[in-house]
Write an enzyme that holds these catalytic residues in place. Structure first.
Site, PDB file in Angstrom:
ATOM      1  N   ARG B 233       0.748  -1.317   0.081  1.00 10.08           N
ATOM      2  CA  ARG B 233       0.011   0.001   0.178  1.00 10.08           C
ATOM      3  C   ARG B 233       1.034   1.380  -0.075  1.00 10.08           C
ATOM      4  NH1 ARG B 233      -3.219  -2.637  -1.690  1.00 10.08           N
ATOM      5  NH2 ARG B 233      -5.231  -3.249  -0.735  1.00 10.08           N
ATOM      6  N   GLU B 262      -3.503   7.737  -4.335  1.00  9.30           N
ATOM      7  CA  GLU B 262      -3.831   7.423  -5.695  1.00  9.30           C
ATOM      8  C   GLU B 262      -5.132   8.237  -5.952  1.00  9.30           C
ATOM      9  OE1 GLU B 262      -2.134   3.233  -4.461  1.00  9.30           O
ATOM     10  OE2 GLU B 262      -4.260   3.251  -5.568  1.00  9.30           O
ATOM     11  N   HIS B 280      -1.519   1.122  -9.625  1.00 11.55           N
ATOM     12  CA  HIS B 280      -2.276   0.106  -9.028  1.00 11.55           C
ATOM     13  C   HIS B 280      -2.967  -1.025  -9.626  1.00 11.55           C
ATOM     14  CE1 HIS B 280      -3.929  -0.703  -4.743  1.00 11.55           C
ATOM     15  NE2 HIS B 280      -3.770  -1.852  -5.381  1.00 11.55           N
TER      16      HIS B 280
END
Lengths: 334, 314
Positions: B233, B262, B280
């Site tokens: 993460r 993000e 991602h």
């Protein structure tokens, strides 16, 4: 008549055996000449002479016992004709297609290849290209670096590597290293080679078309010979199919590049990862518009580690030869 | 089951998941609502489930607004966006999507290692720009044999280790406790791990303890020849420190699939050739997203049919 070639006076004074180097090897440029030198032999560097090669050879031919060959300096029958004392060709290139192997055999000239010095690096690149194509790594890196993620949203999904059927074309040292790596990702390996390999448990396909029909990805790991030129043609690409992907770390001419470009543009295969091309460094500009193609400038072997290992092998082979010991990596055609 | 309301807190971007949920439930798409608070208020009495993902989950505030909430089914394996203690306290079940995405994430981690060390993206750019006609690309770094240090040896960490072993990479790891049956070398701190490996990969869950687990000291220990890979993460890594470490050459390179905010990625990283940035996509394959969606739907069905949950966490 006094010779204008400064090398000649050096040669007459030095008792060391001579190794002809027609063109400067890329690896000399990369890590310097020093790692390739030895007290047991001397290089005769044709590329440092102002004379054209045939004149250079006319002066030195009788003393040349070995040739250090590179991809850009072919060892042809004509060249060998001028060098009656040559008994060994050592190459710095992974491929042997620039050497007239039948002529060497006929003359009893041994050939020392690079053995496994490059295999890991080339295999790593093959795997990297395959993952890149399937998971769109270069394409989505481009997407992020162009600032598109916040504005255009998520990138389209890629395709899972695990469980894919991978067909290796040419299960030599490099092909074997590729297979070993891909097995760890859960790929199912099968292969095509000139002959079935006796101690290998991967399924063997006698015919590349059949291999392509039964795989999701083809990895070209074989050498370039008369038999493998355009081996990957329209039929093979059709058999591979519109979900199929091809990776080439062998030689450009193994694939019919015009057909491959057409198949890619028409969506008849799903993608390609290419380190080699038919007419390097010219690359078909059609590739540039395609996001499902990853292009690499024929650099699979260019890591400092590989080049250092190569220098040790070249010196090892030449020193062994000049002390009448067995070569470290003699090429024997199976 | 159509009368059961399911609130999707993440963007409704994956058609298959949306369709499968709509076949079985009344689906409320929070991201499409112009006024989210009003939307939640209007439907709170029919919402019995929440579907979230890596970016959008169920925090304490949302949970408090949904009096009929029974289950949170996340379209992800990471649950850092779900308030787990709150769910436990209120007896709300929580499920995620483990195992089905393990291989894809591990594949991507290795793909990032190869892309950074062998400069795959940069050399592709080199060819596309026409520069190859003027000269060869420079040397890149060999991957085979490089030492790999893994932070977190769970499912994903182990899958990365077995792949890296096929490249003869020596493996070492950091975890909260040493794992008894594991043959890899254990380091009791992340900084020691970083000092003793060439490629450091973050593969643990994001919790309060692992927030910024890769900080300035760790990056300095990894060093100017070291490469950081993050498929965990964004908040695992102190991002501003990462940017300066890369710009100053204190860190050799990075392959990142996740970021602190993000889809925003620090722009100073865009021009760095030793950095690969992905949006991602760790589990981003057609096959795996479908399998994840099946798990989300399967868990919800199991719950509402009073059967055992498929992949419960709470």
């Amino acid at each position: 008549m006094a010779s204008t070639d400064p090398q000649e006076s050096v040669q007459e004074l030095s008792p060391l055996p001579k190794v002809l180097v027609p063109k400067i090897p890329p690896s000399f440029c990369i890590i310097g000449e020093e790692p390739f030198t030895s007290t047991k032999f001397q290089y005769l560097k044709a590329y440092e002479s102002p004379l054209p090669l045939d004149q250079f050879l006319a002066t030195h031919a009788h003393s040349v016992k070995a040739i250090l060959s590179t991809a850009s300096a072919p060892v042809t029958a004509d060249l060998l004709q001028l060098l009656p004392a040559v008994r060994l060709v050592v190459t710095t290139s992974a491929g042997l297609n620039q050497i007239d192997l039948p002529e060497c055999r006929r003359r009893g000239i041994a050939v020392a290849n690079v053995a496994t010095v490059y295999s890991a690096d080339v295999a790593d690149l093959a795997v990297g290209l395959l993952i890149d194509v399937l998971r769109k790594i270069s394409a989505s890196n481009r997407y992020v670096k162009q600032g598109n993620w916040p504005t255009r949203g998520d990138y389209p999904l890629g395709s899972k590597l695990g469980g894919k059927r991978v067909g290796i074309v040419g299960l030599g040292n490099i092909g074997y290293e590729v297979a070993k790596r891909l097995e760890a990702f859960g790929c199912c390996i099968s292969y095509n080679s000139r002959k079935k390999k006796p101690y290998v448990s991967y399924p063997f396909y006698e015919n590349v078309c059949e291999l392509a029909a039964n795989c999701d990805a083809l990895i070209i790991c074989c050498g370039l010979t008369d038999q493998t030129r355009h081996l990957i043609n329209k039929e093979v690409l059709s058999a591979l199919g519109k979900k199929g992907v091809i990776v080439n770390i062998g030689r450009g001419p193994i694939i019919d590049e015009k057909e491959m470009v057409r198949f890619l543009m028409e969506g008849k295969i799903a993608g390609a990862g290419l380190d080699v091309f038919e007419n390097e460094p010219d690359v078909a500009k059609e590739f540039f518009a395609l996001d499902n193609v990853v292009l690499s400038p024929h650099c699979a072997v260019f890591t400092p580690e590989s080049v250092k290992d190569l220098s040790e092998l070249v010196v090892g082979n030449l020193e062994a030869f000049f002390s009448n010991k067995p070569l470290l990596s003699e090429y024997v055609d199976e | 089951m159509e009368s059961i309301g399911v609130l999707m807190t993440c963007p409704p971007n994956f058609p298959y998941l949306v369709e499968e949920l709509e076949k079985r439930f009344t689906l409320y798409k929070l991201q499409n609502a112009p006024d989210k608070t009003h939307f939640i208020n209007s439907h709170k009495n029919s919402i019995r489930a929440v579907v979230g993902n890596a970016g959008f989950g169920a925090d304490a505030e949302l949970i408090d607004q949904l009096p009929k909430l029974e289950i949170v089914s996340s379209f992800s394996v990471g649950l850092d966006k779900v308030d787990l203690p709150k769910c436990k306290e209120k007896r709300i079940r929580v499920t995620n999507t483990p195992d089905v995405l393990t291989n894809d994430v591990a594949d991507l981690a290795i793909g990032l290692m190869l892309a950074v060390l062998r400069r795959l993206c940069e050399s592709d750019r080199y060819v596309r720009s026409g520069k190859w006609k003027k000269g060869d690309y420079k040397l890149t770094t060999k991957f085979t044999g490089k030492s790999v240090g893994i932070i977190g040896l769970g499912r994903i960490g182990m899958a990365i280790a077995t792949r890296a072993e096929a490249f003869s990479c020596p493996i070492s790891y950091y975890a909260r406790t040493e794992k008894p049956d594991v043959k890899y070398r254990y380091y009791p701190s992340v900084i020691e791990l970083a000092a003793n490996c060439q490629i450091l990969v973050v593969a643990c869950a994001l919790t309060e303890e692992t927030h910024h687990i890769v900080n300035r000291e760790v990056m300095n220990a990894l060093g100017p020849k070291g490469v950081l890979i993050n498929i965990g993460r964004g908040p695992h890594v102190d991002e501003p420190e990462l940017v300066s470490a890369l710009l100053e050459g204190r860190l050799g390179g990075a392959g990142l699939d996740v970021f602190e905010d993000e889809p925003n990625v620090p722009e100073p990283l865009f021009g760095l050739e030793n950095v690969v940035l992905l949006p991602h996509v760790g589990s981003g394959t057609v096959e795996t997203r479908k399998a994840m969606a099946d798990l989300v739907v399967g868990n919800l069905e199991a719950h509402f049919f009073k059967k055992p949950l498929l992949t419960p966490v709470v």
